[in-house]
Design a protein around this motif. Structure first.
Motif, PDB file in Angstrom:
ATOM      1  N   VAL A 151      -5.883  -6.106  17.132  1.00  0.00           N
ATOM      2  CA  VAL A 151      -4.412  -6.197  17.068  1.00  0.00           C
ATOM      3  C   VAL A 151      -3.883  -6.839  18.357  1.00  0.00           C
ATOM      4  O   VAL A 151      -3.048  -7.761  18.315  1.00  0.00           O
ATOM      5  CB  VAL A 151      -3.780  -4.796  16.863  1.00  0.00           C
ATOM      6  CG1 VAL A 151      -2.266  -4.857  16.950  1.00  0.00           C
ATOM      7  CG2 VAL A 151      -4.225  -4.188  15.533  1.00  0.00           C
TER       8      VAL A 151
ATOM      9  N   VAL B  27       0.824  -1.213   0.000  1.00  0.00           N
ATOM     10  CA  VAL B  27       0.000   0.000   0.000  1.00  0.00           C
ATOM     11  C   VAL B  27       0.863   1.270   0.000  1.00  0.00           C
ATOM     12  O   VAL B  27       0.681   2.165  -0.826  1.00  0.00           O
ATOM     13  CB  VAL B  27      -0.941  -0.024   1.233  1.00  0.00           C
ATOM     14  CG1 VAL B  27      -1.668   1.297   1.390  1.00  0.00           C
ATOM     15  CG2 VAL B  27      -1.931  -1.175   1.120  1.00  0.00           C
TER      16      VAL B  27
ATOM     17  N   ASN C 210      -7.593 -10.570   5.606  1.00  0.00           N
ATOM     18  CA  ASN C 210      -6.174 -10.468   5.983  1.00  0.00           C
ATOM     19  C   ASN C 210      -5.523 -11.852   6.071  1.00  0.00           C
ATOM     20  O   ASN C 210      -5.582 -12.486   7.136  1.00  0.00           O
ATOM     21  CB  ASN C 210      -6.050  -9.726   7.315  1.00  0.00           C
ATOM     22  CG  ASN C 210      -6.360  -8.252   7.180  1.00  0.00           C
ATOM     23  OD1 ASN C 210      -7.447  -7.872   6.765  1.00  0.00           O
ATOM     24  ND2 ASN C 210      -5.411  -7.407   7.515  1.00  0.00           N
TER      25      ASN C 210
ATOM     26  N   TYR D 154      -2.767   1.118  -4.836  1.00  0.00           N
ATOM     27  CA  TYR D 154      -2.863  -0.345  -4.846  1.00  0.00           C
ATOM     28  C   TYR D 154      -4.331  -0.774  -4.856  1.00  0.00           C
ATOM     29  O   TYR D 154      -4.768  -1.597  -5.658  1.00  0.00           O
ATOM     30  CB  TYR D 154      -2.138  -0.933  -3.617  1.00  0.00           C
ATOM     31  CG  TYR D 154      -2.634  -2.299  -3.236  1.00  0.00           C
ATOM     32  CD1 TYR D 154      -2.268  -3.410  -3.976  1.00  0.00           C
ATOM     33  CD2 TYR D 154      -3.523  -2.476  -2.163  1.00  0.00           C
ATOM     34  CE1 TYR D 154      -2.768  -4.671  -3.653  1.00  0.00           C
ATOM     35  CE2 TYR D 154      -4.013  -3.713  -1.842  1.00  0.00           C
ATOM     36  CZ  TYR D 154      -3.644  -4.810  -2.583  1.00  0.00           C
ATOM     37  OH  TYR D 154      -4.145  -6.039  -2.278  1.00  0.00           O
TER      38      TYR D 154
ATOM     39  N   PHE E 175      -0.318   0.307  16.233  1.00  0.00           N
ATOM     40  CA  PHE E 175      -0.723   1.606  15.691  1.00  0.00           C
ATOM     41  C   PHE E 175      -2.088   2.037  16.226  1.00  0.00           C
ATOM     42  O   PHE E 175      -3.106   1.826  15.593  1.00  0.00           O
ATOM     43  CB  PHE E 175      -0.737   1.553  14.159  1.00  0.00           C
ATOM     44  CG  PHE E 175       0.608   1.298  13.528  1.00  0.00           C
ATOM     45  CD1 PHE E 175       1.754   1.937  14.001  1.00  0.00           C
ATOM     46  CD2 PHE E 175       0.738   0.425  12.450  1.00  0.00           C
ATOM     47  CE1 PHE E 175       2.990   1.706  13.415  1.00  0.00           C
ATOM     48  CE2 PHE E 175       1.974   0.193  11.855  1.00  0.00           C
ATOM     49  CZ  PHE E 175       3.105   0.827  12.340  1.00  0.00           C
TER      50      PHE E 175
ATOM     51  N   TYR F 130       5.342  -8.956  10.927  1.00  0.00           N
ATOM     52  CA  TYR F 130       6.096  -8.067  11.824  1.00  0.00           C
ATOM     53  C   TYR F 130       6.220  -8.700  13.210  1.00  0.00           C
ATOM     54  O   TYR F 130       7.305  -8.774  13.798  1.00  0.00           O
ATOM     55  CB  TYR F 130       5.408  -6.691  11.910  1.00  0.00           C
ATOM     56  CG  TYR F 130       6.380  -5.595  12.249  1.00  0.00           C
ATOM     57  CD1 TYR F 130       6.828  -4.702  11.284  1.00  0.00           C
ATOM     58  CD2 TYR F 130       6.895  -5.464  13.549  1.00  0.00           C
ATOM     59  CE1 TYR F 130       7.752  -3.713  11.591  1.00  0.00           C
ATOM     60  CE2 TYR F 130       7.818  -4.482  13.870  1.00  0.00           C
ATOM     61  CZ  TYR F 130       8.246  -3.603  12.882  1.00  0.00           C
ATOM     62  OH  TYR F 130       9.170  -2.635  13.180  1.00  0.00           O
TER      63      TYR F 130
ATOM     64  N   ASP G 188      -5.557   3.720   8.116  1.00  0.00           N
ATOM     65  CA  ASP G 188      -6.135   2.524   8.746  1.00  0.00           C
ATOM     66  C   ASP G 188      -7.613   2.741   9.098  1.00  0.00           C
ATOM     67  O   ASP G 188      -7.971   3.785   9.654  1.00  0.00           O
ATOM     68  CB  ASP G 188      -5.378   2.168  10.039  1.00  0.00           C
ATOM     69  CG  ASP G 188      -4.172   1.287   9.776  1.00  0.00           C
ATOM     70  OD1 ASP G 188      -4.072   0.724   8.669  1.00  0.00           O
ATOM     71  OD2 ASP G 188      -3.316   1.169  10.685  1.00  0.00           O
TER      72      ASP G 188
ATOM     73  N   CYS H 163      -7.415  -1.762  16.295  1.00  0.00           N
ATOM     74  CA  CYS H 163      -8.230  -2.034  15.092  1.00  0.00           C
ATOM     75  C   CYS H 163      -8.657  -3.496  15.000  1.00  0.00           C
ATOM     76  O   CYS H 163      -7.937  -4.400  15.441  1.00  0.00           O
ATOM     77  CB  CYS H 163      -7.430  -1.710  13.836  1.00  0.00           C
ATOM     78  SG  CYS H 163      -7.039   0.014  13.649  1.00  0.00           S
TER      79      CYS H 163
ATOM     80  N   LEU I 246       7.597  -4.209  18.347  1.00  0.00           N
ATOM     81  CA  LEU I 246       6.383  -3.959  17.554  1.00  0.00           C
ATOM     82  C   LEU I 246       5.736  -2.664  18.033  1.00  0.00           C
ATOM     83  O   LEU I 246       5.641  -2.432  19.239  1.00  0.00           O
ATOM     84  CB  LEU I 246       5.397  -5.117  17.761  1.00  0.00           C
ATOM     85  CG  LEU I 246       3.999  -4.895  17.167  1.00  0.00           C
ATOM     86  CD1 LEU I 246       4.027  -5.056  15.650  1.00  0.00           C
ATOM     87  CD2 LEU I 246       2.982  -5.835  17.788  1.00  0.00           C
ATOM     88  N   THR I 247       5.329  -1.839  17.093  1.00  0.00           N
ATOM     89  CA  THR I 247       4.503  -0.685  17.459  1.00  0.00           C
ATOM     90  C   THR I 247       3.058  -1.003  17.111  1.00  0.00           C
ATOM     91  O   THR I 247       2.758  -1.346  15.969  1.00  0.00           O
ATOM     92  CB  THR I 247       4.953   0.578  16.692  1.00  0.00           C
ATOM     93  OG1 THR I 247       6.322   0.821  16.998  1.00  0.00           O
ATOM     94  CG2 THR I 247       4.126   1.786  17.096  1.00  0.00           C
TER      95      THR I 247
HETATM   96  C1  WQD Z   1      -3.495  -4.942  10.394  1.00  0.00           C
HETATM   97  C2  WQD Z   1      -3.659  -4.178  11.693  1.00  0.00           C
HETATM   98  C3  WQD Z   1      -2.594  -2.027  11.722  1.00  0.00           C
HETATM   99  C4  WQD Z   1       1.548  -3.377  11.540  1.00  0.00           C
HETATM  100  C5  WQD Z   1      -3.295  -4.389   4.361  1.00  0.00           C
HETATM  101  C6  WQD Z   1      -3.749  -3.748   3.088  1.00  0.00           C
HETATM  102  C7  WQD Z   1      -4.783  -4.599   2.424  1.00  0.00           C
HETATM  103  C8  WQD Z   1      -4.268  -6.004   2.200  1.00  0.00           C
HETATM  104  C9  WQD Z   1      -3.725  -6.595   3.469  1.00  0.00           C
HETATM  105  C10 WQD Z   1      -2.891  -6.974   0.546  1.00  0.00           C
HETATM  106  C11 WQD Z   1      -3.945  -2.705  11.485  1.00  0.00           C
HETATM  107  C12 WQD Z   1      -1.971  -2.936  12.739  1.00  0.00           C
HETATM  108  C13 WQD Z   1       0.164  -3.340  11.589  1.00  0.00           C
HETATM  109  C14 WQD Z   1       2.272  -2.972  12.694  1.00  0.00           C
HETATM  110  C15 WQD Z   1       0.190  -2.558  13.842  1.00  0.00           C
HETATM  111  N1  WQD Z   1      -3.246  -5.938   1.216  1.00  0.00           N
HETATM  112  N2  WQD Z   1      -0.505  -2.939  12.711  1.00  0.00           N
HETATM  113  N3  WQD Z   1       1.553  -2.580  13.798  1.00  0.00           N
HETATM  114  O1  WQD Z   1      -3.834  -2.687   6.880  1.00  0.00           O
HETATM  115  O2  WQD Z   1      -5.607  -4.413   7.389  1.00  0.00           O
HETATM  116  O3  WQD Z   1      -4.409  -4.504   5.249  1.00  0.00           O
HETATM  117  O4  WQD Z   1      -2.811  -5.695   4.085  1.00  0.00           O
HETATM  118  O5  WQD Z   1      -2.071  -7.256  -0.134  1.00  0.00           O
HETATM  119  O6  WQD Z   1      -5.140  -3.994   1.227  1.00  0.00           O
HETATM  120  O7  WQD Z   1      -4.277  -2.466   3.371  1.00  0.00           O
HETATM  121  O8  WQD Z   1      -3.214  -5.126   7.296  1.00  0.00           O
HETATM  122  O9  WQD Z   1      -1.450  -6.306   8.532  1.00  0.00           O
HETATM  123  O10 WQD Z   1      -0.973  -3.983   7.658  1.00  0.00           O
HETATM  124  O11 WQD Z   1      -2.568  -4.269   9.560  1.00  0.00           O
HETATM  125  O12 WQD Z   1      -0.408  -2.173  14.860  1.00  0.00           O
HETATM  126  O13 WQD Z   1       3.504  -2.940  12.713  1.00  0.00           O
HETATM  127  O14 WQD Z   1      -2.417  -4.226  12.389  1.00  0.00           O
HETATM  128  O15 WQD Z   1      -2.704  -0.720  12.219  1.00  0.00           O
HETATM  129  O16 WQD Z   1      -4.831  -2.309  12.472  1.00  0.00           O
HETATM  130  P1  WQD Z   1      -4.310  -4.061   6.775  1.00  0.00           P
HETATM  131  P2  WQD Z   1      -1.947  -4.960   8.229  1.00  0.00           P
END
Ligand code: WQD
Length: 334
Positions: A269, A86, A179, A149, A218, A203, A295, A229, A215-216
């Motif tokens: 999360v 993304v 996911n 994307y 978010f 991660y 997000d 989330c 890990l942060t």
């Molecule tokens: C999940 C949750 C983050 C990382 C994305 C794309 C989607 C699809 C799948 C595919 C959220 C939280 C994340 C971190 C965190 N793309 N988080 N710390 O955003 O739902 O979907 O991937 O190819 O189109 O948008 O997935 O796994 O990035 O995040 O707190 O270091 O984890 O904020 O709430 P997302 P994600």
């Protein structure tokens, strides 16, 4: 059935290839290795005892795709090949539009030339955009992505609907993934992103493995039960099996059909993180940080259409997802 998998060495493609081979089908893989490794072929062979035919090609390359179709009798195509980060798509949007649209157009034109009329497309829940209430169901407007994307997925869905309308014998199943996490239980294939992962599960696994420090999380001030989330995490082996069900469906129906592949169960999360720590008996140091741009507080499926049309339902638990994600990292780093 002889199935062409574009992007078949990637995370979801490789798991789908395993399920196809285990079910007695043949697979031909076309992959340019831009975000995958050729050694995945050895892993697929170790798991299944069969080695799929492999073309190292770019699916934008018309002559190369033509060669694949003229050298093989392809019954159906599963189109995974595409760029999927993304954040990167916001920095280099033209590359995303060129690659993701061009691969699809080249594929559709070549399929047309060879009389191949069945396509399963790797779409995404991202097409539901920011305005729909959860849970998402397929009849909702799905044409307001929030990043390039996501727009490529929404645009390709439209291209496929138009193509089906103009070609009444053609079938396109648009699988909207939620996911995907986890890996094959052997730990031999899994999510292996280049560089620092953007997605939560890889991660967490790299912090647990010591390759990353911390890990942060978010944001913990969302309007959700624990403030973090909610997402619909889905085991990649369940997801892979969904593609086989979609191929069966495509053999008996025509037209374009969008179908969610998710569990329908929202997980936060912190719930995912604590399940990972508990199931694997590992430490994952984390801090609560600010919200990440873009997000959504919650994204999860209404999963009934998949059950009704595909006779598919996710079976694996969050614990399975955590255990298998970790076993891939253990296998991979040793
Ligand atoms: C999940 C949750 C983050 C990382 C994305 C794309 C989607 C699809 C799948 C595919 C959220 C939280 C994340 C971190 C965190 N793309 N988080 N710390 O955003 O739902 O979907 O991937 O190819 O189109 O948008 O997935 O796994 O990035 O995040 O707190 O270091 O984890 O904020 O709430 P997302 P994600």
């Amino acid at each position: 059935m002889n199935v062409l998998l574009t992007g078949g060495l990637g995370y979801i493609g490789s798991h789908t290839c395993v399920e196809l081979l285990n079910a007695g089908h043949q697979a031909v893989i076309a992959d340019n290795l831009s975000n995958s490794r050729v050694t995945v072929l050895d892993s697929i062979e170790k798991i299944t005892g069969k080695r799929p035919k492999f073309y190292e090609i770019d699916v934008c390359d018309r002559d190369a795709v033509e060669r694949v179709f003229s050298e093989n009798e392809i019954d159906a195509v599963i189109h995974f090949a595409g760029l999927k980060a993304v954040g990167e798509s916001c920095r280099i949007p033209l590359r995303y539009y060129r690659n993701n649209l061009d691969t699809t157009l080249t594929l559709l034109e070549t399929m047309g030339k060879h009389g191949c009329t069945r396509l399963v497309f790797s779409s995404s829940a991202t097409v539901y955009g920011p305005n729909n209430p959860v849970p998402y169901f397929e009849e909702m407007p799905a044409n307001l992505a929030t990043n390039p994307y996501g727009w490529t997925k929404a645009m390709i869905e439209q291209i496929l609907r138009d193509h089906c309308a103009a070609n009444p014998g053609f079938t396109a199943v648009l699988l909207r993934y939620f996911n995907p996490v986890g890996s094959h239980e052997s730990g031999l294939i899994g999510d292996d992103p280049n560089g620092i992962p953007n997605n939560l599960m890889p991660y967490i696994a790299r912090v647990a493995g010591g390759q990353l420090q911390l890990l942060t999380v978010f944001g913990d001030d969302y309007d959700t039960p624990d403030g973090t989330c909610l997402r619909d995490y889905l085991h990649v082996v369940d997801l892979a099996k969904g593609h086989l069900c979609a191929l069966d469906y495509a053999a008996e129906h025509v037209g374009a059909e969008a179908i969610n592949l998710g569990t329908g169960k929202p997980v936060s999360v912190l719930e995912l993180l604590h399940a990972f720590i508990r199931v694997n008996g590992v430490d994952v140091p984390y801090v609560i940080g600010g919200r990440r741009d873009g997000d959504l507080p919650a994204s999860y499926a209404n999963a009934e259409k998949a059950e009704r049309l595909l006779h598919w339902k996710a079976e694996k638990s969050v614990e399975d997802m955590c255990r298998d994600s970790w076993s891939f990292i253990l296998n991979h780093t040793n």
